[in-house]
Design a protein around this motif. Structure first.
Motif, PDB file in Angstrom:
ATOM      1  N   MET A 127       0.846  -1.178   0.000  1.00  0.00           N
ATOM      2  CA  MET A 127       0.000   0.000   0.000  1.00  0.00           C
ATOM      3  C   MET A 127       0.890   1.240   0.000  1.00  0.00           C
ATOM      4  O   MET A 127       1.769   1.392   0.838  1.00  0.00           O
ATOM      5  CB  MET A 127      -0.897  -0.034   1.245  1.00  0.00           C
ATOM      6  N   GLU A 128       0.622   2.116  -0.949  1.00  0.00           N
ATOM      7  CA  GLU A 128       1.415   3.335  -1.072  1.00  0.00           C
ATOM      8  C   GLU A 128       0.973   4.368  -0.051  1.00  0.00           C
ATOM      9  O   GLU A 128      -0.213   4.592   0.169  1.00  0.00           O
ATOM     10  CB  GLU A 128       1.251   3.921  -2.475  1.00  0.00           C
ATOM     11  N   ARG A 129       1.935   4.976   0.586  1.00  0.00           N
ATOM     12  CA  ARG A 129       1.654   6.061   1.519  1.00  0.00           C
ATOM     13  C   ARG A 129       2.376   7.301   1.018  1.00  0.00           C
ATOM     14  O   ARG A 129       3.440   7.216   0.425  1.00  0.00           O
ATOM     15  CB  ARG A 129       2.098   5.689   2.929  1.00  0.00           C
ATOM     16  N   LYS A 130       1.771   8.450   1.282  1.00  0.00           N
ATOM     17  CA  LYS A 130       2.307   9.716   0.805  1.00  0.00           C
ATOM     18  C   LYS A 130       2.725  10.588   1.974  1.00  0.00           C
ATOM     19  O   LYS A 130       2.160  10.516   3.058  1.00  0.00           O
ATOM     20  CB  LYS A 130       1.249  10.463  -0.015  1.00  0.00           C
ATOM     21  N   THR A 131       3.699  11.458   1.701  1.00  0.00           N
ATOM     22  CA  THR A 131       4.130  12.433   2.698  1.00  0.00           C
ATOM     23  C   THR A 131       3.088  13.541   2.784  1.00  0.00           C
ATOM     24  O   THR A 131       2.216  13.676   1.916  1.00  0.00           O
ATOM     25  CB  THR A 131       5.487  13.057   2.330  1.00  0.00           C
ATOM     26  N   LEU A 132       3.195  14.338   3.817  1.00  0.00           N
ATOM     27  CA  LEU A 132       2.285  15.466   3.995  1.00  0.00           C
ATOM     28  C   LEU A 132       2.330  16.382   2.780  1.00  0.00           C
ATOM     29  O   LEU A 132       1.297  16.830   2.283  1.00  0.00           O
ATOM     30  CB  LEU A 132       2.628  16.227   5.277  1.00  0.00           C
ATOM     31  N   ARG A 133       3.508  16.637   2.267  1.00  0.00           N
ATOM     32  CA  ARG A 133       3.656  17.502   1.088  1.00  0.00           C
ATOM     33  C   ARG A 133       2.911  16.917  -0.107  1.00  0.00           C
ATOM     34  O   ARG A 133       2.207  17.629  -0.828  1.00  0.00           O
ATOM     35  CB  ARG A 133       5.126  17.690   0.747  1.00  0.00           C
ATOM     36  N   GLU A 134       3.048  15.620  -0.317  1.00  0.00           N
ATOM     37  CA  GLU A 134       2.371  14.967  -1.434  1.00  0.00           C
ATOM     38  C   GLU A 134       0.852  14.998  -1.258  1.00  0.00           C
ATOM     39  O   GLU A 134       0.113  15.211  -2.216  1.00  0.00           O
ATOM     40  CB  GLU A 134       2.857  13.520  -1.578  1.00  0.00           C
ATOM     41  N   ILE A 135       0.404  14.800  -0.023  1.00  0.00           N
ATOM     42  CA  ILE A 135      -1.038  14.856   0.259  1.00  0.00           C
ATOM     43  C   ILE A 135      -1.564  16.262  -0.013  1.00  0.00           C
ATOM     44  O   ILE A 135      -2.634  16.434  -0.598  1.00  0.00           O
ATOM     45  CB  ILE A 135      -1.330  14.426   1.716  1.00  0.00           C
ATOM     46  N   CYS A 136      -0.818  17.259   0.390  1.00  0.00           N
ATOM     47  CA  CYS A 136      -1.228  18.647   0.138  1.00  0.00           C
ATOM     48  C   CYS A 136      -1.372  18.901  -1.362  1.00  0.00           C
ATOM     49  O   CYS A 136      -2.348  19.512  -1.804  1.00  0.00           O
ATOM     50  CB  CYS A 136      -0.227  19.618   0.747  1.00  0.00           C
ATOM     51  N   CYS A 137      -0.409  18.414  -2.129  1.00  0.00           N
ATOM     52  CA  CYS A 137      -0.450  18.604  -3.588  1.00  0.00           C
ATOM     53  C   CYS A 137      -1.619  17.853  -4.217  1.00  0.00           C
ATOM     54  O   CYS A 137      -2.305  18.383  -5.085  1.00  0.00           O
ATOM     55  CB  CYS A 137       0.863  18.160  -4.225  1.00  0.00           C
ATOM     56  N   SER A 138      -1.857  16.636  -3.796  1.00  0.00           N
ATOM     57  CA  SER A 138      -2.900  15.819  -4.429  1.00  0.00           C
ATOM     58  C   SER A 138      -4.311  16.242  -4.037  1.00  0.00           C
ATOM     59  O   SER A 138      -5.246  16.079  -4.812  1.00  0.00           O
ATOM     60  CB  SER A 138      -2.694  14.338  -4.126  1.00  0.00           C
ATOM     61  N   THR A 139      -4.481  16.796  -2.852  1.00  0.00           N
ATOM     62  CA  THR A 139      -5.821  17.178  -2.392  1.00  0.00           C
ATOM     63  C   THR A 139      -6.112  18.664  -2.548  1.00  0.00           C
ATOM     64  O   THR A 139      -7.269  19.075  -2.463  1.00  0.00           O
ATOM     65  CB  THR A 139      -6.022  16.802  -0.912  1.00  0.00           C
ATOM     66  N   GLY A 140      -5.081  19.476  -2.693  1.00  0.00           N
ATOM     67  CA  GLY A 140      -5.276  20.920  -2.751  1.00  0.00           C
ATOM     68  C   GLY A 140      -5.547  21.528  -1.394  1.00  0.00           C
ATOM     69  O   GLY A 140      -6.035  22.653  -1.290  1.00  0.00           O
ATOM     70  N   VAL A 141      -5.239  20.789  -0.342  1.00  0.00           N
ATOM     71  CA  VAL A 141      -5.457  21.248   1.026  1.00  0.00           C
ATOM     72  C   VAL A 141      -4.103  21.675   1.602  1.00  0.00           C
ATOM     73  O   VAL A 141      -3.098  21.005   1.393  1.00  0.00           O
ATOM     74  CB  VAL A 141      -6.092  20.127   1.883  1.00  0.00           C
ATOM     75  N   THR A 142      -4.079  22.780   2.313  1.00  0.00           N
ATOM     76  CA  THR A 142      -2.817  23.274   2.847  1.00  0.00           C
ATOM     77  C   THR A 142      -2.333  22.430   4.026  1.00  0.00           C
ATOM     78  O   THR A 142      -3.119  21.746   4.683  1.00  0.00           O
ATOM     79  CB  THR A 142      -2.944  24.731   3.333  1.00  0.00           C
ATOM     80  N   ARG A 143      -1.050  22.548   4.273  1.00  0.00           N
ATOM     81  CA  ARG A 143      -0.433  21.855   5.402  1.00  0.00           C
ATOM     82  C   ARG A 143      -1.098  22.285   6.716  1.00  0.00           C
ATOM     83  O   ARG A 143      -1.411  21.462   7.565  1.00  0.00           O
ATOM     84  CB  ARG A 143       1.060  22.189   5.411  1.00  0.00           C
TER      85      ARG A 143
ATOM     86  N   LEU B 236       3.439  10.173   7.173  1.00  0.00           N
ATOM     87  CA  LEU B 236       2.922   9.480   5.997  1.00  0.00           C
ATOM     88  C   LEU B 236       1.415   9.262   6.147  1.00  0.00           C
ATOM     89  O   LEU B 236       0.922   9.021   7.250  1.00  0.00           O
ATOM     90  CB  LEU B 236       3.620   8.134   5.815  1.00  0.00           C
ATOM     91  N   TYR B 237       0.719   9.325   5.030  1.00  0.00           N
ATOM     92  CA  TYR B 237      -0.733   9.162   5.006  1.00  0.00           C
ATOM     93  C   TYR B 237      -1.094   8.108   3.970  1.00  0.00           C
ATOM     94  O   TYR B 237      -0.562   8.118   2.863  1.00  0.00           O
ATOM     95  CB  TYR B 237      -1.424  10.495   4.656  1.00  0.00           C
ATOM     96  N   ASP B 238      -2.020   7.214   4.339  1.00  0.00           N
ATOM     97  CA  ASP B 238      -2.452   6.190   3.401  1.00  0.00           C
ATOM     98  C   ASP B 238      -3.600   6.718   2.534  1.00  0.00           C
ATOM     99  O   ASP B 238      -4.056   7.853   2.699  1.00  0.00           O
ATOM    100  CB  ASP B 238      -2.850   4.900   4.133  1.00  0.00           C
ATOM    101  N   HIS B 239      -4.053   5.877   1.604  1.00  0.00           N
ATOM    102  CA  HIS B 239      -5.098   6.289   0.670  1.00  0.00           C
ATOM    103  C   HIS B 239      -6.397   6.654   1.394  1.00  0.00           C
ATOM    104  O   HIS B 239      -7.081   7.616   1.022  1.00  0.00           O
ATOM    105  CB  HIS B 239      -5.351   5.173  -0.352  1.00  0.00           C
ATOM    106  N   ALA B 240      -6.742   5.915   2.436  1.00  0.00           N
ATOM    107  CA  ALA B 240      -7.967   6.208   3.200  1.00  0.00           C
ATOM    108  C   ALA B 240      -7.882   7.588   3.840  1.00  0.00           C
ATOM    109  O   ALA B 240      -8.868   8.342   3.851  1.00  0.00           O
ATOM    110  CB  ALA B 240      -8.204   5.138   4.258  1.00  0.00           C
ATOM    111  N   SER B 241      -6.719   7.941   4.360  1.00  0.00           N
ATOM    112  CA  SER B 241      -6.537   9.276   4.960  1.00  0.00           C
ATOM    113  C   SER B 241      -6.649  10.361   3.906  1.00  0.00           C
ATOM    114  O   SER B 241      -7.247  11.413   4.150  1.00  0.00           O
ATOM    115  CB  SER B 241      -5.175   9.368   5.647  1.00  0.00           C
ATOM    116  N   GLU B 242      -6.097  10.097   2.737  1.00  0.00           N
ATOM    117  CA  GLU B 242      -6.169  11.062   1.640  1.00  0.00           C
ATOM    118  C   GLU B 242      -7.629  11.306   1.235  1.00  0.00           C
ATOM    119  O   GLU B 242      -8.054  12.450   1.060  1.00  0.00           O
ATOM    120  CB  GLU B 242      -5.367  10.545   0.446  1.00  0.00           C
ATOM    121  N   GLU B 243      -8.400  10.234   1.130  1.00  0.00           N
ATOM    122  CA  GLU B 243      -9.818  10.376   0.783  1.00  0.00           C
ATOM    123  C   GLU B 243     -10.577  11.117   1.883  1.00  0.00           C
ATOM    124  O   GLU B 243     -11.435  11.945   1.602  1.00  0.00           O
ATOM    125  CB  GLU B 243     -10.450   9.006   0.544  1.00  0.00           C
TER     126      GLU B 243
END
Length: 109
Positions: free
Chosen positions: A1-17, A41-48
Motif C-alpha cells: 500500500m502506497e503512503r504519501k508524505t504530507l507535502r504529497e497529500i497537500c499537492c494531491s488534495t489541494g489542502v494546505t499543510r 505518511l498518510y495512506d489512501h484512506a486518509s487522503e480520501e
C-alpha cells in the motif's frame, strides 16, 4: 500500500499543510506512520478522508460540525447534508436577487 508524505497529500488534495494540521488537531484525521526521515505518511484512506473533510468545509460545515457527522450513521449524515442543502439553496436565491438588484443599479447609473 502506497503512503504519501504530507507535502504529497497537500499537492494531491489541494489542502494546505496548516489545514491538515487543523484536521489532525480536531481528531478528524491522523498520519498512518513516518518514513525513515521522520516525515508523516498518510495512506489512501486518509487522503480520501482529507478530501471529504475539505468538501464539507466548502459547503459550509465547521470542523466541529464535520466531526459530528463524518463518522455518523448514514441517516444522520443524510439529514445534516439535506439541511445544509436547504441553507445553500436559500443563500443562492439571495445571491441571485442581489445580482439582479446590482445589475439594475448599474443600469440606472
Amino acid at each position: 500500500m502506497e503512503r504519501k508524505t504530507l507535502r504529497e497529500i497537500c499537492c494531491s488534495t489541494g489542502v494546505t499543510r496548516r489545514a491538515i494540521q487543523g484536521y489532525e488537531k480536531a481528531g478528524l484525521v491522523a498520519a498512518s506512520g513516518k518514513n525513515k526521515y521522520g516525515h508523516l505518511l498518510y495512506d489512501h484512506a486518509s487522503e480520501e478522508r482529507i478530501s471529504e473533510i475539505r468538501f464539507y468545509q466548502k459547503i459550509g460545515f465547521s470542523l466541529k460540525n464535520i466531526s459530528g457527522i463524518i463518522d455518523a450513521p448514514n441517516e444522520l449524515k443524510k439529514a445534516a447534508l439535506q439541511k445544509q442543502l436547504v441553507i445553500m439553496e436559500v443563500r443562492c436565491r439571495e445571491t441571485q436577487e442581489n445580482i439582479k438588484k446590482l445589475n439594475q443599479l448599474l443600469a440606472d447609473l
